[in-house]
Design an enzyme around this catalytic site. Sequence first.
Site, PDB file in Angstrom:
ATOM      1  N   HIS A 138       0.779  -1.237   0.000  1.00  0.00           N
ATOM      2  CA  HIS A 138       0.000   0.000   0.000  1.00  0.00           C
ATOM      3  C   HIS A 138       0.815   1.295   0.000  1.00  0.00           C
ATOM      4  CE1 HIS A 138      -2.899  -2.989   1.298  1.00  0.00           C
ATOM      5  NE2 HIS A 138      -3.885  -2.121   1.313  1.00  0.00           N
ATOM      6  N   ASP A 188       0.467   0.099  -7.830  1.00  0.00           N
ATOM      7  CA  ASP A 188       0.235  -0.333  -6.453  1.00  0.00           C
ATOM      8  C   ASP A 188      -0.817  -1.437  -6.382  1.00  0.00           C
ATOM      9  OD1 ASP A 188       1.107   0.678  -3.670  1.00  0.00           O
ATOM     10  OD2 ASP A 188      -1.029   0.358  -3.414  1.00  0.00           O
ATOM     11  N   GLY A 189      -0.722  -2.259  -5.335  1.00  0.00           N
ATOM     12  CA  GLY A 189      -1.721  -3.303  -5.134  1.00  0.00           C
ATOM     13  C   GLY A 189      -3.083  -2.752  -4.767  1.00  0.00           C
ATOM     14  N   HIS A 190      -3.096  -1.604  -4.086  1.00  0.00           N
ATOM     15  CA  HIS A 190      -4.369  -0.954  -3.728  1.00  0.00           C
ATOM     16  C   HIS A 190      -4.464   0.354  -4.497  1.00  0.00           C
ATOM     17  CE1 HIS A 190      -7.777   0.659  -1.706  1.00  0.00           C
ATOM     18  NE2 HIS A 190      -7.744  -0.175  -0.690  1.00  0.00           N
ATOM     19  N   HIS A 269     -10.895  -7.322  -4.747  1.00  0.00           N
ATOM     20  CA  HIS A 269     -11.175  -6.430  -3.626  1.00  0.00           C
ATOM     21  C   HIS A 269     -12.062  -5.281  -4.092  1.00  0.00           C
ATOM     22  CE1 HIS A 269     -10.314  -3.431  -0.482  1.00  0.00           C
ATOM     23  NE2 HIS A 269      -9.938  -4.450   0.288  1.00  0.00           N
ATOM     24  N   GLU A 321     -12.546  -9.188   1.257  1.00  0.00           N
ATOM     25  CA  GLU A 321     -13.412  -7.998   1.129  1.00  0.00           C
ATOM     26  C   GLU A 321     -13.778  -7.777  -0.333  1.00  0.00           C
ATOM     27  OE1 GLU A 321     -10.865  -5.021   2.831  1.00  0.00           O
ATOM     28  OE2 GLU A 321     -11.159  -5.745   4.867  1.00  0.00           O
ATOM     29  N   CYS A 339     -16.442   1.836   2.878  1.00  0.00           N
ATOM     30  CA  CYS A 339     -15.524   2.434   1.897  1.00  0.00           C
ATOM     31  C   CYS A 339     -15.887   2.038   0.472  1.00  0.00           C
ATOM     32  CB  CYS A 339     -14.089   2.012   2.185  1.00  0.00           C
ATOM     33  SG  CYS A 339     -13.304   2.855   3.580  1.00  0.00           S
ATOM     34  N   CYS A 417     -10.184   2.626   8.065  1.00  0.00           N
ATOM     35  CA  CYS A 417     -10.321   3.356   6.806  1.00  0.00           C
ATOM     36  C   CYS A 417     -11.706   3.968   6.641  1.00  0.00           C
ATOM     37  CB  CYS A 417      -9.983   2.446   5.632  1.00  0.00           C
ATOM     38  SG  CYS A 417     -10.926   0.909   5.594  1.00  0.00           S
ATOM     39  N   CYS A 418     -12.740   3.311   7.168  1.00  0.00           N
ATOM     40  CA  CYS A 418     -14.110   3.756   6.907  1.00  0.00           C
ATOM     41  C   CYS A 418     -14.516   5.034   7.644  1.00  0.00           C
ATOM     42  CB  CYS A 418     -15.099   2.634   7.219  1.00  0.00           C
ATOM     43  SG  CYS A 418     -14.935   1.197   6.122  1.00  0.00           S
TER      44      CYS A 418
END
Length: 649
Positions: A138, A188-190, A269, A321, A339, A417-418
């Site tokens: 991340h 990036d992975g996210h 995801h 997720e 999110c 994160c939310c």
Amino acid sequence: MSEHRATKPLSLKSIQIQDKYWTPYIQLVRDTVIPYQWEALNDRVEDAERSQAIENFRIASGQSKGEFHGFIFQDSDVYKWVEAVGYSLISTPNPDLEKVADEAIALIASAQQEDGYINTYYTIKEPGKRLTNLAECHELYVIGHLIEGAVAYYIGTGKTSLLDVARKAADFVALHFGPEPHQLHGYDGHQEIELALVKLYEVTGEEKYLDLSFYMINERGQSPNFFHEEWPKRDRISHWTGQQESTPPDLAYWQAHKPVREQEIAVGHAVRAVYMYTAMADLAIRKADDELLAACKRLWSNIVNRQMYINGSIGSTHHGEAFTFDYDLPNETNYSETCASIGLIFFAQRMLQAEINSEYADIMERALYNTVTAGISSDGKHYFYVNPMEAWPKASEGNPGRRHVKTVRQKWYGCACCPPNVARLLSSLGEYIYTASTDTLYAHLFIGSDAQVELGGSRVTVNMKSSLPWQGQVELSIAELEGDGDFSIAFRVPSWSDSFTVHVADETIEPEIRDGYAYVQRTWKRGDVFLLDFAIQTRRIYAHPEVRANAGKVALQRGPLLYCLEEIDNSAPLSSLSLPADAEIRERSADWNPELVMLEAEGFRREDRGQEALYSSASPVKAPTRIVAVPYTLWGNRNPGEMLTWIRE
């Protein structure tokens, strides 16, 4: 390439929200949520999960001693908090809050390394492993949230201190990623930095940031695949387990299984997916890329027609997720991260800029009214991460496959994160109400507000008054007008209304309907009033036959609001209730809030016959009972208990 889009969003500075329903949410964020979340980030909330997000920056900058704590992406919580502050300061200047944010920004800047890199985990814990595990760790996601926070704070205050940090970090990324032989041919992975770089381009005008985003989107899924090349270079060791893996990364989980222009089905995801689709739409607009826009349309259609829950949430499983497959929408084990719905709103907003189609705004409204606000309690200090369609406290406690489903909102999360995501969205809510073309103002959401906009040769201030979600009356008036007044106003015809009427200057008119929007073109005068009256009624909603979880079941919706049953009104078990197909559904005011509309009907409850046997050949006994439903977005604000959205019919 020249930019092309149907409409452009209005500046947040040009919109002031004054709405009976939404203003309390915005005030809650401003007065309670933002201060509370600052306390949580500083670990000053009693009995809440430890964050250490702020302390990590102190350690990374040398101001404190200690070890890194939290998830590898912990910094992003701070950046999203700053973003919420920046947006909030636009509508409500607050010198005290601004001072706190300035001190946080100074702390962030002190943790940035000389070459522009910034990440407290790698600075404190693994300084020699920067950019070695992009699939899992991340790093660019975190920088993306830094950029978004910096842009919002710059817009809100005019201050460039954090923007300077963000530009330096973005320049570091631009130096290390790209098509040149000495650069990383990756991403990036996210996904997150891709959409953030577009925002940085917007405020700086520097094409290199737009081009870097475009590169990362186009590079994703190409062969040879970056994540598969990266994997052996880190000795196949996973950050999350610390163990060597026997199989390479599942590329579909990262939406890297094929080039984005070839993707047709939403996979992997859910949050990462919709963040990526948002960036794709941004780039399709700014690069006039019809092929990229076509991919966005395919992915949008797959989500909303085959993989979205009725409350506008996405992500069918807690394993990763993630999306699963078409029509797999279980009610009691779904993930539906807050999110993810926020990301879907981002995607919808960008698609509305690309083309006018009411479906985008319908889904934006659905997610906003039913999932985003469900993620936050009425006191502003407790949050849902997961938004289930069905909740059973005993199962949440006793079934390992359902422990992710909470029936009580939490004070904070280790992976938080939310909560700040909700804060930043509600603080910027004005950006989602309108867009405009050269000669047309489009009303997508019916939220009471004043908006200033230039339309052709006119400078206009439009005032909107709305009775939604409880009633269907909306009033638009021309409060100020400079110019010839020759322009159109187009408003969305919401999918939840069967009919509507329009009055302009005391005349009933029949507007032209195109792509779900009603157009009223005339020469407007100051003081003109435009009245909309949408029929608002309770509807029974049925799922597609392929959605097995909802076979033989019905859901209730009134206007934009989804309804659910709670144990406090109906007694447990809610699964024993059934609603006859011909039952009259009545509306009434809530005892605890007379403005709130509750629903009730006469139904049946399958009674316990007092038998001890688990199974029996005796026919069930059904007893008459009254069924009461409340807006889904408000569930869990009274006594904890069961909740049910889909009812047997």
